[in-house]
Design a protein around this motif. Sequence first.
Motif, PDB file in Angstrom:
ATOM      1  N   THR A  53       0.725  -1.375   0.244  1.00  0.00           N
ATOM      2  CA  THR A  53      -0.016   0.353  -0.424  1.00  0.00           C
ATOM      3  C   THR A  53       1.251   1.434   0.040  1.00  0.00           C
ATOM      4  N   GLU A  54       0.183   2.407  -0.628  1.00  0.00           N
ATOM      5  CA  GLU A  54       0.872   3.627  -0.628  1.00  0.00           C
ATOM      6  C   GLU A  54       0.893   4.777   0.531  1.00  0.00           C
ATOM      7  N   ALA A  55      -0.752   3.917   1.849  1.00  0.00           N
ATOM      8  CA  ALA A  55      -0.670   4.427   2.999  1.00  0.00           C
ATOM      9  C   ALA A  55      -0.074   4.761   3.836  1.00  0.00           C
ATOM     10  N   ASP A  56       0.367   5.718   4.453  1.00  0.00           N
ATOM     11  CA  ASP A  56       1.002   5.733   5.573  1.00  0.00           C
ATOM     12  C   ASP A  56       0.916   5.660   6.604  1.00  0.00           C
ATOM     13  N   TRP A  57      -0.656   5.971   7.210  1.00  0.00           N
ATOM     14  CA  TRP A  57      -1.122   5.100   7.988  1.00  0.00           C
ATOM     15  C   TRP A  57      -1.590   4.056   8.560  1.00  0.00           C
ATOM     16  N   LEU A  58      -0.856   3.139   7.934  1.00  0.00           N
ATOM     17  CA  LEU A  58      -1.880   1.573   7.932  1.00  0.00           C
ATOM     18  C   LEU A  58       0.141   0.397   7.524  1.00  0.00           C
ATOM     19  N   THR A  59      -0.320  -0.650   8.537  1.00  0.00           N
ATOM     20  CA  THR A  59       1.143  -1.496   8.103  1.00  0.00           C
ATOM     21  C   THR A  59       0.147  -2.937   7.718  1.00  0.00           C
ATOM     22  N   ILE A  60       0.713  -3.516   6.477  1.00  0.00           N
ATOM     23  CA  ILE A  60       0.784  -4.712   6.629  1.00  0.00           C
ATOM     24  C   ILE A  60       1.707  -5.556   7.780  1.00  0.00           C
ATOM     25  N   THR A  61       1.626  -6.681   7.693  1.00  0.00           N
ATOM     26  CA  THR A  61       2.121  -7.699   8.087  1.00  0.00           C
ATOM     27  C   THR A  61       1.498  -9.351   7.438  1.00  0.00           C
ATOM     28  N   LYS A  62       2.621  -9.500   7.014  1.00  0.00           N
ATOM     29  CA  LYS A  62       1.940 -11.523   6.073  1.00  0.00           C
ATOM     30  C   LYS A  62       2.144 -12.279   6.790  1.00  0.00           C
ATOM     31  N   ALA A  63       0.773 -13.055   7.178  1.00  0.00           N
ATOM     32  CA  ALA A  63       0.865 -14.216   8.256  1.00  0.00           C
ATOM     33  C   ALA A  63       2.215 -15.437   7.990  1.00  0.00           C
ATOM     34  N   SER A  64       2.530 -15.882   8.763  1.00  0.00           N
ATOM     35  CA  SER A  64       3.797 -17.090   8.452  1.00  0.00           C
ATOM     36  C   SER A  64       3.432 -18.137   7.857  1.00  0.00           C
ATOM     37  N   SER A  65       2.157 -18.147   7.865  1.00  0.00           N
ATOM     38  CA  SER A  65       0.998 -19.436   6.908  1.00  0.00           C
ATOM     39  C   SER A  65       1.378 -18.989   6.100  1.00  0.00           C
ATOM     40  N   GLY A  66       1.419 -17.591   5.611  1.00  0.00           N
ATOM     41  CA  GLY A  66       1.414 -17.626   4.260  1.00  0.00           C
ATOM     42  C   GLY A  66      -0.025 -17.181   3.906  1.00  0.00           C
ATOM     43  N   ARG A  67      -1.192 -17.505   4.286  1.00  0.00           N
ATOM     44  CA  ARG A  67      -2.541 -17.017   3.849  1.00  0.00           C
ATOM     45  C   ARG A  67      -3.638 -16.187   4.551  1.00  0.00           C
ATOM     46  N   ALA A  68      -2.981 -15.063   4.614  1.00  0.00           N
ATOM     47  CA  ALA A  68      -3.522 -14.210   5.367  1.00  0.00           C
ATOM     48  C   ALA A  68      -2.324 -13.012   5.637  1.00  0.00           C
ATOM     49  N   PHE A  69      -3.336 -11.550   5.700  1.00  0.00           N
ATOM     50  CA  PHE A  69      -2.239 -10.565   6.219  1.00  0.00           C
ATOM     51  C   PHE A  69      -3.464  -9.849   7.440  1.00  0.00           C
ATOM     52  N   SER A  70      -2.604  -8.907   8.256  1.00  0.00           N
ATOM     53  CA  SER A  70      -2.879  -8.529   8.725  1.00  0.00           C
ATOM     54  C   SER A  70      -3.063  -6.335   8.633  1.00  0.00           C
ATOM     55  N   VAL A  71      -3.625  -5.851   8.727  1.00  0.00           N
ATOM     56  CA  VAL A  71      -4.153  -4.995   8.317  1.00  0.00           C
ATOM     57  C   VAL A  71      -3.949  -4.345   9.790  1.00  0.00           C
ATOM     58  N   GLU A  72      -3.238  -3.030  10.365  1.00  0.00           N
ATOM     59  CA  GLU A  72      -3.608  -1.904  11.545  1.00  0.00           C
ATOM     60  C   GLU A  72      -3.471  -0.689  11.248  1.00  0.00           C
ATOM     61  N   VAL A  73      -4.654   0.088  11.344  1.00  0.00           N
ATOM     62  CA  VAL A  73      -4.494   1.004  10.950  1.00  0.00           C
ATOM     63  C   VAL A  73      -4.404   2.669  12.645  1.00  0.00           C
ATOM     64  N   GLN A  74      -3.529   3.537  11.912  1.00  0.00           N
ATOM     65  CA  GLN A  74      -3.519   4.156  13.333  1.00  0.00           C
ATOM     66  C   GLN A  74      -4.182   4.856  13.593  1.00  0.00           C
ATOM     67  N   LYS A  75      -4.572   5.836  14.588  1.00  0.00           N
ATOM     68  CA  LYS A  75      -5.675   6.405  14.799  1.00  0.00           C
ATOM     69  C   LYS A  75      -6.174   7.738  14.169  1.00  0.00           C
ATOM     70  N   ASN A  76      -6.924   7.862  13.174  1.00  0.00           N
ATOM     71  CA  ASN A  76      -6.926   9.212  12.812  1.00  0.00           C
ATOM     72  C   ASN A  76      -7.589  10.096  13.912  1.00  0.00           C
ATOM     73  N   MET A  77      -6.417  11.541  13.823  1.00  0.00           N
ATOM     74  CA  MET A  77      -6.490  12.439  14.181  1.00  0.00           C
ATOM     75  C   MET A  77      -7.371  13.515  13.679  1.00  0.00           C
ATOM     76  N   ASN A  78      -8.112  13.610  13.269  1.00  0.00           N
ATOM     77  CA  ASN A  78      -8.758  14.599  12.273  1.00  0.00           C
ATOM     78  C   ASN A  78      -9.484  14.117  11.689  1.00  0.00           C
ATOM     79  N   GLU A  79     -11.370  14.670  11.356  1.00  0.00           N
ATOM     80  CA  GLU A  79     -12.457  14.626  11.261  1.00  0.00           C
ATOM     81  C   GLU A  79     -12.497  14.210   9.723  1.00  0.00           C
ATOM     82  N   GLU A  80     -10.940  14.144   8.850  1.00  0.00           N
ATOM     83  CA  GLU A  80     -11.484  13.277   7.227  1.00  0.00           C
ATOM     84  C   GLU A  80     -11.313  12.156   7.617  1.00  0.00           C
ATOM     85  N   LEU A  81     -11.746  11.975   5.900  1.00  0.00           N
ATOM     86  CA  LEU A  81     -12.042  10.471   5.971  1.00  0.00           C
ATOM     87  C   LEU A  81     -11.064  10.292   4.600  1.00  0.00           C
ATOM     88  N   ARG A  82     -10.628   8.496   5.520  1.00  0.00           N
ATOM     89  CA  ARG A  82      -8.986   8.079   4.775  1.00  0.00           C
ATOM     90  C   ARG A  82      -9.503   7.308   4.594  1.00  0.00           C
TER      91      ARG A  82
END
Length: 90
Positions: A53-82
């Motif tokens: 992804t090009e978004a700097d406010w989220l992190t992608i982590t591939k699962a060790s199984s290779g069958r999934a990934f997690s997406v972690e988003v940082q808190k949105n500090m303003n009221e704009e839709l991301r």
Amino acid sequence: MTGLALLMLSGCKKSSEEEKDDITLTPMSLNFKADAGRSSVNVKSSSDWNAVTEADWLTITKASSGRAFSVEVQKNMNEELRTATVAVTN
């Protein structure tokens, strides 16, 4: 705050010159409230894949199984839709 993060996912396949390998993602989209959050996406593919992804406010982590990934988003500090797109390719 009422900001919302919307994540769009897209799966790709190899070009027609190579052996075709479809990628199936479940779910195809994720929604998060303004607070930080984490969710998983299942990946069905017969070959190795990568998620980016090009978004700097989220992190992608591939699962060790290779069958999934997690997406972690940082808190949105303003009221704009991301919104962000995660491209999954092999």
